[in-house]
Design a protein around this motif. Structure first.
Motif, short mmCIF file in Angstrom:
data_model
loop_
_atom_site.label_atom_id
_atom_site.label_comp_id
_atom_site.label_asym_id
_atom_site.label_seq_id
_atom_site.Cartn_x
_atom_site.Cartn_y
_atom_site.Cartn_z
N PRO A 26 76.15 106.46 52.47
CA PRO A 26 76.63 105.74 51.05
C PRO A 26 77.55 104.40 51.53
O PRO A 26 77.41 103.67 52.80
N PRO A 27 77.31 103.65 50.92
CA PRO A 27 78.11 102.55 50.42
C PRO A 27 79.43 102.57 51.52
O PRO A 27 80.62 103.33 51.29
N ARG A 28 79.41 101.52 52.55
CA ARG A 28 80.87 101.65 53.59
C ARG A 28 82.20 101.15 52.94
O ARG A 28 82.07 100.31 52.16
N GLY A 29 83.57 101.73 53.04
CA GLY A 29 84.71 101.24 52.48
C GLY A 29 84.67 101.70 51.19
O GLY A 29 85.74 101.15 50.11
N VAL A 30 83.65 102.35 50.51
CA VAL A 30 83.77 103.33 49.03
C VAL A 30 83.94 104.39 49.03
O VAL A 30 83.22 104.85 48.88
N PRO A 31 85.24 104.64 48.33
CA PRO A 31 85.81 106.54 47.81
C PRO A 31 84.60 106.78 46.99
O PRO A 31 83.97 106.05 45.93
N LYS A 32 83.67 108.23 47.23
CA LYS A 32 82.95 108.72 46.37
C LYS A 32 83.47 108.48 45.36
O LYS A 32 82.31 108.23 44.47
N SER A 33 84.16 108.50 45.03
CA SER A 33 85.09 109.06 43.22
C SER A 33 84.28 107.21 42.90
O SER A 33 84.32 107.37 40.95
N GLU A 34 84.93 106.19 43.32
CA GLU A 34 83.83 104.97 42.71
C GLU A 34 83.01 104.60 43.15
O GLU A 34 81.85 103.67 42.36
N PHE A 35 81.49 105.49 43.41
CA PHE A 35 79.93 104.90 43.38
C PHE A 35 79.48 104.97 42.07
O PHE A 35 79.03 103.96 42.21
N ALA A 36 79.78 105.30 40.92
CA ALA A 36 79.68 105.68 39.86
C ALA A 36 80.10 103.78 39.21
O ALA A 36 79.43 103.12 39.04
N ARG A 37 81.31 104.31 39.71
CA ARG A 37 82.01 102.93 38.06
C ARG A 37 81.70 101.47 38.58
O ARG A 37 81.51 100.68 38.24
N GLN A 38 81.41 102.05 40.33
CA GLN A 38 81.57 100.10 40.88
C GLN A 38 79.86 99.83 41.05
O GLN A 38 79.04 99.40 41.76
N ASP A 39 78.94 100.77 40.20
CA ASP A 39 77.54 100.46 40.21
C ASP A 39 76.76 100.63 41.59
O ASP A 39 75.63 99.92 41.06
N TRP A 40 76.83 101.77 42.46
CA TRP A 40 76.59 101.61 43.20
C TRP A 40 75.74 102.85 43.15
O TRP A 40 74.84 102.62 43.73
N TYR A 41 75.49 103.77 42.55
CA TYR A 41 74.22 105.15 42.39
C TYR A 41 75.65 105.92 41.70
O TYR A 41 76.41 106.20 42.16
N ASP A 42 74.46 107.20 41.00
CA ASP A 42 74.94 108.33 40.40
C ASP A 42 75.17 109.46 41.27
O ASP A 42 75.52 110.39 41.13
N LEU A 43 74.12 108.83 42.29
CA LEU A 43 73.19 110.32 42.92
C LEU A 43 72.31 110.15 43.90
O LEU A 43 72.03 109.26 43.75
N TRP A 44 73.06 109.69 45.28
CA TRP A 44 72.72 110.07 46.58
C TRP A 44 71.15 111.07 46.72
O TRP A 44 71.42 112.05 46.81
N TYR A 45 70.16 109.90 46.95
CA TYR A 45 68.82 110.80 47.34
C TYR A 45 68.72 110.02 48.31
O TYR A 45 67.23 109.90 48.67
N PRO A 46 68.00 110.08 49.79
CA PRO A 46 68.11 109.69 50.90
C PRO A 46 66.99 109.98 50.85
O PRO A 46 66.13 109.45 52.23
N ASN A 47 66.07 111.48 50.61
CA ASN A 47 65.14 111.21 50.83
C ASN A 47 63.88 110.71 50.72
O ASN A 47 62.47 110.37 51.52
N LEU A 48 63.76 109.51 49.73
CA LEU A 48 63.35 108.16 49.36
C LEU A 48 63.39 106.98 50.28
O LEU A 48 63.08 105.89 50.36
N ALA A 49 64.77 107.37 51.38
CA ALA A 49 65.02 105.81 51.87
C ALA A 49 64.19 105.79 53.18
O ALA A 49 63.90 107.77 53.89
N PRO A 50 64.17 104.93 53.83
CA PRO A 50 63.55 105.57 55.56
C PRO A 50 63.82 105.59 56.23
O PRO A 50 65.75 105.64 55.98
N SER A 51 63.33 106.47 57.10
CA SER A 51 64.28 106.52 58.91
C SER A 51 64.75 105.64 58.91
O SER A 51 64.64 104.44 58.96
#
Length: 132
Positions: A26-51
């Protein structure tokens, strides 16, 4: 309906829909409650991230040969049944609803997003042109 390939944290496009974060962390220093509001993401889907190991290859790639090695390794990771099913699912969903996938990298051309774009397109996904 389309999939947009985006840089997380960038302003959302009109009608963008759900934003999926295809990142290891997840983005560093950003509270989970702010992820969507700050345009990071609505749902974390690490399955498609590179190892982690593959991500380091991509970040350190300084030559076309090194970048090609990253692409090969990431494509191999995405070819596993779990990941290939996820890509097929997202491609199919793109025919019914708009959403976006993304990560933090500044330039898509030197990021797993570019490969993910190709993989989704190969599955028949409706994908918005780069930069929209």
């Amino acid at each position: 309906m389309v999939i947009r390939i985006v840089r997380l944290g960038s302003p959302r496009a009109a009608q963008e829909g759900l934003r999926l974060g295809t990142v290891r962390r997840p983005p560093r220093g950003v509270p989970k409650s702010e992820f969507a509001r700050q345009d990071w993401y609505d749902l974390w889907y690490p399955n498609l991230a590179p190892s982690l190991e593959t991500m380091k290859l991509g970040q350190q790639a300084a030559t076309p040969a090194e970048w090609a090695a990253f692409v090969r390794k990431y494509r191999a990771e995405m070819a596993t049944p779990e990941n290939s099913h996820s890509i097929a699912l997202l491609a199919a969903l793109s025919h019914q609803t708009s959403f976006s996938v993304g990560c933090y990298c500044e330039h898509e051309s030197h990021c797993h997003r570019s490969v993910l774009r190709e993989l989704l397109a190969a599955q028949g996904a409706h994908i918005a042109p780069e930069g929209t």
